[in-house]
Design a protein around this motif. Sequence first.
Motif, PDB file in Angstrom:
ATOM      1  N   PHE A  74      36.278  37.975  49.389  1.00 48.56           N
ATOM      2  CA  PHE A  74      36.637  37.295  50.643  1.00 48.56           C
ATOM      3  C   PHE A  74      37.844  37.917  51.322  1.00 48.56           C
ATOM      4  CE2 PHE A  74      39.039  34.783  47.542  1.00 48.56           C
ATOM      5  CZ  PHE A  74      40.263  34.640  48.177  1.00 48.56           C
ATOM      6  N   ASP A  75      38.824  38.301  50.491  1.00 48.64           N
ATOM      7  CA  ASP A  75      40.033  38.877  51.091  1.00 48.64           C
ATOM      8  C   ASP A  75      39.742  40.245  51.691  1.00 48.64           C
ATOM      9  OD1 ASP A  75      42.836  38.959  51.646  1.00 48.64           O
ATOM     10  OD2 ASP A  75      43.014  40.436  50.048  1.00 48.64           O
ATOM     11  N   VAL A 274      43.381  43.658  30.777  1.00 46.00           N
ATOM     12  CA  VAL A 274      43.959  42.873  29.678  1.00 46.00           C
ATOM     13  C   VAL A 274      44.900  41.825  30.255  1.00 46.00           C
ATOM     14  CG1 VAL A 274      45.522  42.992  27.720  1.00 46.00           C
ATOM     15  CG2 VAL A 274      43.700  44.672  27.949  1.00 46.00           C
ATOM     16  N   GLN A 275      45.672  42.245  31.283  1.00 49.72           N
ATOM     17  CA  GLN A 275      46.577  41.297  31.921  1.00 49.72           C
ATOM     18  C   GLN A 275      45.801  40.126  32.522  1.00 49.72           C
ATOM     19  OE1 GLN A 275      49.779  41.006  31.763  1.00 49.72           O
ATOM     20  NE2 GLN A 275      49.418  39.112  32.885  1.00 49.72           N
ATOM     21  N   PHE A 277      42.944  38.953  31.444  1.00 48.24           N
ATOM     22  CA  PHE A 277      42.488  38.082  30.360  1.00 48.24           C
ATOM     23  C   PHE A 277      43.640  37.228  29.837  1.00 48.24           C
ATOM     24  CE2 PHE A 277      39.239  41.556  29.827  1.00 48.24           C
ATOM     25  CZ  PHE A 277      38.191  40.793  30.292  1.00 48.24           C
ATOM     26  N   ILE A 278      44.832  37.830  29.733  1.00 47.93           N
ATOM     27  CA  ILE A 278      45.985  37.062  29.261  1.00 47.93           C
ATOM     28  C   ILE A 278      46.322  35.961  30.262  1.00 47.93           C
ATOM     29  CG2 ILE A 278      48.447  37.179  28.749  1.00 47.93           C
ATOM     30  CD1 ILE A 278      47.993  40.028  27.748  1.00 47.93           C
ATOM     31  N   GLY A 281      43.893  33.020  30.057  1.00 50.57           N
ATOM     32  CA  GLY A 281      43.993  32.118  28.909  1.00 50.57           C
ATOM     33  C   GLY A 281      42.624  31.629  28.452  1.00 50.57           C
ATOM     34  N   GLY A 288      38.375  31.295  41.870  1.00 57.66           N
ATOM     35  CA  GLY A 288      39.020  31.825  43.070  1.00 57.66           C
ATOM     36  C   GLY A 288      40.498  32.075  42.907  1.00 57.66           C
ATOM     37  N   LEU A 291      44.758  36.418  40.372  1.00 54.99           N
ATOM     38  CA  LEU A 291      45.782  37.176  41.094  1.00 54.99           C
ATOM     39  C   LEU A 291      45.529  38.664  40.968  1.00 54.99           C
ATOM     40  CD1 LEU A 291      48.942  35.212  39.899  1.00 54.99           C
ATOM     41  CD2 LEU A 291      47.629  34.884  41.987  1.00 54.99           C
ATOM     42  N   GLN A 292      44.967  39.050  39.836  1.00 54.59           N
ATOM     43  CA  GLN A 292      44.767  40.466  39.541  1.00 54.59           C
ATOM     44  C   GLN A 292      43.774  41.114  40.495  1.00 54.59           C
ATOM     45  OE1 GLN A 292      47.259  41.496  37.817  1.00 54.59           O
ATOM     46  NE2 GLN A 292      46.144  42.445  36.145  1.00 54.59           N
ATOM     47  N   PHE A 294      43.548  41.063  43.614  1.00 53.91           N
ATOM     48  CA  PHE A 294      43.940  41.433  44.973  1.00 53.91           C
ATOM     49  C   PHE A 294      44.363  42.876  45.108  1.00 53.91           C
ATOM     50  CE2 PHE A 294      44.354  36.793  45.341  1.00 53.91           C
ATOM     51  CZ  PHE A 294      43.358  36.652  46.282  1.00 53.91           C
ATOM     52  N   GLN A 295      45.241  43.338  44.232  1.00 55.79           N
ATOM     53  CA  GLN A 295      45.630  44.742  44.364  1.00 55.79           C
ATOM     54  C   GLN A 295      45.477  45.503  43.059  1.00 55.79           C
ATOM     55  OE1 GLN A 295      46.538  46.558  46.973  1.00 55.79           O
ATOM     56  NE2 GLN A 295      46.281  44.867  48.390  1.00 55.79           N
ATOM     57  N   ASN A 296      45.666  44.782  41.961  1.00 61.42           N
ATOM     58  CA  ASN A 296      45.882  45.505  40.717  1.00 61.42           C
ATOM     59  C   ASN A 296      44.614  46.017  40.071  1.00 61.42           C
ATOM     60  OD1 ASN A 296      48.528  45.067  41.117  1.00 61.42           O
ATOM     61  ND2 ASN A 296      48.699  43.340  39.750  1.00 61.42           N
ATOM     62  N   GLU A 311      39.871  35.994  34.063  1.00 65.03           N
ATOM     63  CA  GLU A 311      41.095  35.403  34.600  1.00 65.03           C
ATOM     64  C   GLU A 311      40.815  34.036  35.224  1.00 65.03           C
ATOM     65  OE1 GLU A 311      43.117  37.713  37.501  1.00 65.03           O
ATOM     66  OE2 GLU A 311      44.984  36.573  37.316  1.00 65.03           O
TER      67      GLU A 311
END
Lengths: 448, 574
Positions: A74-75, A274-275, A277-278, A281, A288, A291-292, A294-296, A311
């Motif tokens: 969407f973004d 991995v980030q 998945f962390i 949790g 929706g 955070l990951q 969007f850019q990462n 995530e």
Amino acid sequence: MTDQGTPQFVDQDVNLPPEPVIRSTPRSTPRVAAVETVPAEARRGWLASLDTYLLVVIGSLLAISLLMVYSTTFDWSYQVYGDELVKFIEHVRNTGIGLIVMLLLAFINYRLWRRLAVLLLLVTIGALIAVLLFGDDTFGARRALINGSLQPGELAEYVIVIYMAAWLSSRRTQIRSITYGLLPFAVLVGIVGGLVMLQPDLSTAATIFVVSAIMFFLAGADIIQLAAVGATVGGVGIVWISGGGLSYAQDRWQSFLSGSADLTQASYQVQQAVQAFISGGWTGRGLGQSLQKFQNLPAPHTDSIFAVIGEELGVLGAGFVIALYVALVIRGFQIARRSSDPFGALLVSGITIWIAVKALLNIAVMTGVMPPTGATLPFISFGGSSLVVLLSGVGMMLSVARLSEQQKFKRPERSMPSAYYDRSGRERRPRVSRTGNRRSSNHTAPGH
Amino acid sequence: MQAAQTQQEIFNRRLPIVIIGMIVASGYLLLQLVGFQAIAPEVANELRPNYNRNIRLAAARGIIYDHSGQRLAENTVEYRIGISPNLVSDKRRVATQLAAILRLDELATYEKINSAEPWVLLTPRVSAEIGQQVEALDLQAIDIEKIPRRSYPQGTLAAQIIGFVGGDLQGYYGIEGYYQDQLTGRIREEVVSDIPFDLPDDQTPDEGSNIYLTLDRDIQYLIESELALAIAETGATGGTYIVMNPRTGDILAMASWPSFDPNAYANVEANVWRNPAISDEYEPGSVMKVLTVAGALDREVITPDFTYVDQGELAVGGIVVKNWDLRAHGVVDVRGILVDSLNVGAATVSLKMGHEAFYAAMDAFGIGRPTRVNLEGEASGTMYIPGDPEWSESNLGTNSFGQGVTVTPLQMLAAVSAIANDGLMMQPNLVARVIDGDRVIESQPTFLRRAISPEAAHIVTDMMVSVINDNDSLDNGAGVPGYTVAGKTGTAEIPSPIGYESNAWIMTFVGFLPADDPQVAILIKLDRPTTGRWASQVVAPRFRRLAERLVVMMEIPPDDVRHALEANAGVVGG
């Protein structure tokens, strides 16, 4: 069967089962209550003849796909097109096209593909050669024809499954012979896989090798031969790659080796996954809420979509997706077992393995188990051609399931003269038909 | 197992192996996911991504206007156009289209598009108009970057006053340099999140302030034409014209030769960017006598009736001061010192003042200190005073007629303007108002100090009128019919490391009009003109020509008209 002029595979030691063509008035069978089943079957029509279990699994995967593709696009859609629905609508359209193709193939007799297998393979090899000669270069590789709209590599995975099913089922016990089994197999897979490797597209080539090797194994290959070939190919491959044969693969391999020892040294994509998945949790951040994405995460709507699932929906959601693939594999193999002919069995198991290998490959990359490749998550990742091809494979599975189910209605299995397949599940004793080539004796499918 | 097994039997037996293999693989991956939840917090912390980035939101630079709102500096957009060759399918057609729009060689363009590079630059800079044509092609492969650019619509006009903006978006020289902070606005350093839900509160940068100058574009154009003509006619190597309002210190026009086009500032040598009107230090010569006499009158060292006997030379501190004509003029009064521009007379006055009073008077006129005009790059001039190791007794004599002391053109004009302004020193100023968003900051005339008393100022003004008007005066070529002009020429030698240059002079004229109600003060300076020996021959006529056109443009009525108007107004008002 009528001779259509295309190369056909001929069963060498077994008769073909008669082809059910017209849904005749079902007769009573020992296992099905005639009074209840017949009207129900007639009432529900042709859609009901499809495998519900498989449809539920695929439907669940597609539903998750719609949610996650919207969440990850969407973004991007808004930034590029000013409307957050653009990519989602494209995905809905692709899903629709895929479902139509699936239904179409579900109602086409899958045995048609056996007759077309050689032709399909020749076309694919032709396309693979063409892409090497005239293909568009993107990111240092030649993978696509006609402005990137056609990727023969993707087609090759699919066609090799169909061809292997046809060829292996026609070889029967000759598979154990080196001259008639191993050698032609190795040459064929070597040509197709090699052409894909030249693009270079290592993950597609690996999929082709793995899927055809498992099909070869299932079809009755000599285990010692297979192990020997596997060891040789694997050894040569590792030596070649580590010796600098494919520099891009080597880089990834290096980054993978250092990353599996220490996550902080892992490749960027793995670290970000991995980030995710962390951050997700056990139960996730909520639909929706990633955070990951969007850019990462690179390519969050295709290659990295599993990390976004992890995530947003947590270990539980990601585990549910894995469970759906497991369910798909189990159902696929059940359909394969029930198939009324070896081609159907090998076709369905081949498609199942193909889907499973793709899914495992993608998830393994996301979890840092394998070095990064460009693999997408089947049925869930955004991407029209991949989705349509996968759903057409499901269509073939449905076709096999439908026809084997119909045969159950048509002939009580105990009285089936050509039965070579234990369909009952209760009776383990193999039925061996030794009546020789019965192709000439009967079974010219009426009205085919 | 027997060899007689069918394919189906083998298949059925081997299928569970594959299924189990796949389930085990899936289970392993699931375990991997679970394992991530148990990752040590310090490792997780190290992996924790940063969703925030610092960005610089550049503000639109303020626009510079002249006094009537004509744009002198503005912002435009130019396009840089590149292309990703591997995204172009029909290379030949695209090359033809682009070459036509960008006016490039078609073959060279095709070769660029056909290259193996991932990205090639087609053209570093095209106008917005052409850039939009390329944009209209709507080709995915084309990469268009909009580059904000400072542009100067008036070209070379007032270039040295405006300065320019360099590639680093910093203003250099002139107004662009001096008002860099106000013009550039506040570049917002903002933390921006990658997460589109976290929008920053305020994304609009503070735009730069717009600046209205006191400069009048038309007068500026007039003096630049006059200057160019003067350079062409006299063979001077350089020159400066300044027009100023002596009452307020507002600079109406200021031009120097050579100049440059700020749109292409890089095409000239860096030393051309300087503004000679504020940064060139020169020995002013005879114009200085006006200040000497004014200071002496103000301090009552001499009276207007003071006379001395001119013997043609005067020994001061070991050197001998001589008149320009090397003659003795006999008994001369103060007025005569200025009218005949007598070095001996000026030195006599300065010696009579003594160094304390003389340098105090010079300092009051701002000699030796910057005018604090709002332009970047101002020089202060050099005046040695007693106590400096460079100072000697002879300086007191030579300084009185403008030798051994350096000034900038603007310093000289500001000092003479103080005489025009009843002895009040105003700070030269170029900015009428600064508009910062909704705030308008009008600049007020800045009073610096009283240089001399009003009485002394009026007496000196009267003497300067005589310099122009006396029939036998040297400078009467500067007279403007209908107006009383006060002024003084200076023809200064040019110091070099081995003494003064021979046959080269800096010729200046400083004057104002109307003398009884000064509205405009003018400085003209020409470096090394070759068409005459004295400023009275070379520069005075140019002042006249300029002043004649200025009074029209500035609507300054001739004296008789003005006096009549004032008289009538008195009647009506009474």
